[in-house]
Motif scaffolding. Structure first.
Motif, PDB file in Angstrom:
ATOM      1  N   ARG A   1      -1.199   9.590  36.622  1.00 34.24           N
ATOM      2  CA  ARG A   1      -1.551  10.502  35.708  1.00 34.24           C
ATOM      3  C   ARG A   1      -0.803  11.881  35.555  1.00 34.24           C
ATOM      4  NH1 ARG A   1      -6.679  11.544  36.756  1.00 34.24           N
ATOM      5  NH2 ARG A   1      -7.304   9.510  35.733  1.00 34.24           N
ATOM      6  N   GLN A   2      -0.585  12.534  36.741  1.00 39.88           N
ATOM      7  CA  GLN A   2       0.152  13.771  36.936  1.00 39.88           C
ATOM      8  C   GLN A   2       1.699  13.274  36.128  1.00 39.88           C
ATOM      9  OE1 GLN A   2      -0.947  16.939  37.110  1.00 39.88           O
ATOM     10  NE2 GLN A   2      -2.639  16.095  37.081  1.00 39.88           N
ATOM     11  N   ILE A   3       2.058  12.143  36.809  1.00 41.39           N
ATOM     12  CA  ILE A   3       3.479  11.863  36.371  1.00 41.39           C
ATOM     13  C   ILE A   3       3.563  11.812  34.907  1.00 41.39           C
ATOM     14  CG2 ILE A   3       5.540  10.191  36.578  1.00 41.39           C
ATOM     15  CD1 ILE A   3       4.316   9.652  39.368  1.00 41.39           C
ATOM     16  N   VAL A   4       2.818  11.003  34.357  1.00 36.72           N
ATOM     17  CA  VAL A   4       2.896  10.636  32.763  1.00 36.72           C
ATOM     18  C   VAL A   4       2.588  11.931  32.048  1.00 36.72           C
ATOM     19  CG1 VAL A   4       2.276   8.296  33.141  1.00 36.72           C
ATOM     20  CG2 VAL A   4       0.417   9.974  32.558  1.00 36.72           C
ATOM     21  N   LEU A   5       1.817  13.116  32.521  1.00 38.66           N
ATOM     22  CA  LEU A   5       1.558  14.199  31.539  1.00 38.66           C
ATOM     23  C   LEU A   5       2.738  14.950  31.666  1.00 38.66           C
ATOM     24  CD1 LEU A   5      -1.926  15.318  33.233  1.00 38.66           C
ATOM     25  CD2 LEU A   5      -1.451  14.698  31.044  1.00 38.66           C
ATOM     26  N   HIS A   6       3.614  14.951  32.690  1.00 40.53           N
ATOM     27  CA  HIS A   6       5.049  15.522  32.395  1.00 40.53           C
ATOM     28  C   HIS A   6       6.247  15.047  32.381  1.00 40.53           C
ATOM     29  CE1 HIS A   6       1.773  17.586  35.085  1.00 40.53           C
ATOM     30  NE2 HIS A   6       1.906  18.506  34.131  1.00 40.53           N
ATOM     31  N   SER A   7       6.152  13.783  31.868  1.00 40.89           N
ATOM     32  CA  SER A   7       7.458  12.755  31.755  1.00 40.89           C
ATOM     33  C   SER A   7       7.797  12.476  30.438  1.00 40.89           C
ATOM     34  CB  SER A   7       7.255  11.637  32.762  1.00 40.89           C
ATOM     35  OG  SER A   7       7.055  11.988  34.039  1.00 40.89           O
ATOM     36  N   ARG A   8       8.928  11.996  30.229  1.00 42.05           N
ATOM     37  CA  ARG A   8       9.404  11.761  28.963  1.00 42.05           C
ATOM     38  C   ARG A   8      10.020  10.145  29.164  1.00 42.05           C
ATOM     39  NH1 ARG A   8      13.971  15.336  27.621  1.00 42.05           N
ATOM     40  NH2 ARG A   8      14.403  15.175  29.994  1.00 42.05           N
ATOM     41  N   ILE A   9      10.311   9.222  27.903  1.00 40.28           N
ATOM     42  CA  ILE A   9      10.731   8.118  27.828  1.00 40.28           C
ATOM     43  C   ILE A   9      12.005   8.100  26.594  1.00 40.28           C
ATOM     44  CG2 ILE A   9      10.496   5.731  26.867  1.00 40.28           C
ATOM     45  CD1 ILE A   9       7.494   6.159  27.813  1.00 40.28           C
ATOM     46  N   GLU A  10      13.018   7.534  27.073  1.00 33.33           N
ATOM     47  CA  GLU A  10      14.097   7.330  26.154  1.00 33.33           C
ATOM     48  C   GLU A  10      14.137   5.956  25.576  1.00 33.33           C
ATOM     49  OE1 GLU A  10      18.931   7.232  26.158  1.00 33.33           O
ATOM     50  OE2 GLU A  10      17.923   8.793  27.276  1.00 33.33           O
ATOM     51  N   TYR A  11      13.981   5.797  24.165  1.00 37.51           N
ATOM     52  CA  TYR A  11      13.972   4.382  23.749  1.00 37.51           C
ATOM     53  C   TYR A  11      15.297   3.909  23.338  1.00 37.51           C
ATOM     54  CZ  TYR A  11       9.160   4.960  23.905  1.00 37.51           C
ATOM     55  OH  TYR A  11       7.652   5.327  24.374  1.00 37.51           O
ATOM     56  N   ALA A  12      15.540   2.751  23.223  1.00 38.07           N
ATOM     57  CA  ALA A  12      16.950   2.177  22.829  1.00 38.07           C
ATOM     58  C   ALA A  12      17.085   2.436  21.372  1.00 38.07           C
ATOM     59  CB  ALA A  12      16.677   0.579  23.093  1.00 38.07           C
TER      60      ALA A  12
ATOM     61  N   LEU B   1      13.629   6.626  31.854  1.00 36.08           N
ATOM     62  CA  LEU B   1      12.589   7.272  32.179  1.00 36.08           C
ATOM     63  C   LEU B   1      13.332   8.663  32.748  1.00 36.08           C
ATOM     64  CD1 LEU B   1      10.430   4.765  33.887  1.00 36.08           C
ATOM     65  CD2 LEU B   1      10.366   5.213  31.546  1.00 36.08           C
ATOM     66  N   TYR B   2      12.349   9.805  32.255  1.00 40.17           N
ATOM     67  CA  TYR B   2      12.720  11.222  32.967  1.00 40.17           C
ATOM     68  C   TYR B   2      11.234  11.563  33.465  1.00 40.17           C
ATOM     69  CZ  TYR B   2      16.499  11.010  29.777  1.00 40.17           C
ATOM     70  OH  TYR B   2      17.688  10.560  29.162  1.00 40.17           O
ATOM     71  N   LEU B   3      11.022  11.432  34.840  1.00 34.97           N
ATOM     72  CA  LEU B   3       9.915  11.399  35.597  1.00 34.97           C
ATOM     73  C   LEU B   3       9.926  12.962  36.181  1.00 34.97           C
ATOM     74  CD1 LEU B   3       9.509   8.090  36.912  1.00 34.97           C
ATOM     75  CD2 LEU B   3       8.628   8.990  34.746  1.00 34.97           C
TER      76      LEU B   3
ATOM     77  N   LYS C   1      13.245  13.001  38.121  1.00 38.28           N
ATOM     78  CA  LYS C   1      14.074  11.824  38.401  1.00 38.28           C
ATOM     79  C   LYS C   1      14.412  11.134  37.269  1.00 38.28           C
ATOM     80  CE  LYS C   1      13.027   7.760  41.102  1.00 38.28           C
ATOM     81  NZ  LYS C   1      12.160   6.794  41.834  1.00 38.28           N
ATOM     82  N   ILE C   2      15.632  10.611  37.025  1.00 34.06           N
ATOM     83  CA  ILE C   2      15.884   9.890  35.867  1.00 34.06           C
ATOM     84  C   ILE C   2      15.966   8.367  36.485  1.00 34.06           C
ATOM     85  CG2 ILE C   2      17.750   9.403  34.274  1.00 34.06           C
ATOM     86  CD1 ILE C   2      18.516  12.290  34.286  1.00 34.06           C
TER      87      ILE C   2
END
Length: 394
Positions: free
Chosen positions: A257-268, A334-336, A345-346
């Motif tokens: 949960r802490q990871i997803v709260l602070h992370s981003r996703i790049e889409y194709a 992912l940008y975690l 972390k990419i």
């Protein structure tokens, strides 16, 4: 038939129509001092963990006013799914467009959900756009029909005998598929767990909308997870299944949960063209990593400035509620981070990306978290696209 704006409609043999709202006409609503609308929360089974959904009475969507819309907007942000009951007549495509476009009045690019439609065919001087599985309605081309079967005669200018190609998991899911004889007895799968959006260039719409014109009949179908767990669920034929992003966030372990709260996703870029040659996992939440995606050189030209990078968790602007809103099939990078100021972390290895997407999506996709809405003809369903995932069955 169902309509979507995202808007969806269910038609003969189970057909759906999708509305892609654009600011192509005046979307101003007539003024009223008050609304007659009444909101009644849906009562779910005792074993269910679903906490969203409400029925709305007293609003004629073909005669929508600004007072009606204010009640709808407030209720939608609170309840996430609204079912409009006792509509005096079938919702017209033009009014469905008006309802949904009012949630995104500033989106002016031609079709904010998936972009401009390609030319499909012409009949009697009437051009039809879209693709065979979701042709646009000529009288309101932001509305699409999705589903299977022949369109009724004189149906919003569609030519006689026009057929909509049904969506079938055989064309998308990883084999082995459900055998025909088992499907005829009611076995099925979730086709694709997603929220609606282009994932490239165009922002995701705030709402989706379904109009049930003609719904499939028969006993409940048995949806199989087919992921080795043996999980199954009975749902009505032609149902739309929903999962709340807030519940998806809640069921994660604290570290994740802490990871997803602070992370981003790049889409194709051109995500749906990119994935068109690949296989979905049988649960419909991610792609299988087989190297089958279209390479960049076979995609339309890519503008790097239009690539979408979104946070994993989105906040409801009216309630402050946080939702895990991720599209597992379109994710490529992912940008975690595990904290606001933690080291980023990419992750760009597709298998690692999909393993992580499975890790954060699969816990929520369990029967107790799913609301499978049984469409009633002439009812309209509106959902908050930025707080829910949904899927049809195929």
């Amino acid at each position: 038939m169902v309509v979507e704006a995202l808007t969806e409609v269910i038609a003969p043999e189970g057909v759906k129509a999708r509305l892609i709202a654009t600011k192509s006409t005046d979307i101003t609503l007539p003024h009223a001092e008050q609304t007659n609308g009444r909101v009644v929360p849906v009562q779910h089974a005792a074993e269910s963990k679903v906490d969203f959904g409400a029925e709305v009475y007293g609003i004629d969507l073909n005669r929508l006013t600004d007072a009606d819309f204010q009640l709808i907007s407030d209720a939608l942000h609170k309840h996430k799914v609204l079912i409009f009951k006792e509509q005096p007549e079938m919702l017209q495509p033009q009014q469905q467009y008006l309802l949904t476009a009012n949630f995104d009045p500033d989106e002016t690019t031609g079709g904010f959900a998936h972009g401009a439609d390609p030319f499909l065919t012409s009949h009697g001087g009437v051009n039809i756009y879209g693709i065979q599985s979701r042709p646009a309605i000529p009288v309101q081309p932001q509305v699409h029909i999705l589903g299977r079967g022949e369109v009724p005669e004189n149906h919003y200018q569609f030519p006689p005998g026009f057929k909509v190609k049904g969506i079938d998991h055989h064309a998308f899911h990883l084999p082995p598929h459900i055998p025909k004889e088992e499907r005829e007895k009611g076995a099925s799968r979730f086709y694709q767990w997603h929220w609606d959006g282009a994932l490239y260039n165009i922002p995701p719409p705030r709402v989706g909308c379904l109009l049930a014109v003609k719904t499939p009949k028969g006993p409940d179908v048995t949806v199989r997870w087919d992921d080795g767990t043996g999980t199954e669920m009975k749902i009505p034929p032609g149902a739309t299944a929903y999962v709340a992003g807030s519940r998806a966030l809640e069921v994660l372990d604290e570290e994740t949960r802490q990871i997803v709260l602070h992370s981003r996703i790049e889409y194709a870029p051109h995500a749906f063209k990119w994935m068109s040659t690949a296989h979905s996992a049988r649960l419909g939440h991610i792609l299988e990593t087989e190297g089958l995606e279209l390479p960049r050189e076979k995609l339309p030209p890519v503008d790097e400035t239009k690539i979408c990078i979104y946070p994993m968790v989105w906040t409801n602007p009216k309630t402050g509620e946080k939702s895990l809103q991720v599209h597992g099939q379109g994710a490529v990078k992912l940008y975690l981070r595990s904290s606001p100021d933690g080291e980023e972390k990419i992750v760009d290895d597709l298998k690692e990306v999909r393993d992580f997407m499975h890790r954060i999506m699969r816990p929520a996709i369990s029967p107790e978290n799913i609301y499978a809405h049984r469409h009633q003809e002439q009812d309209v369903v509106l959902w908050y696209n930025r707080a829910l995932w949904h899927s049809i069955v195929s």
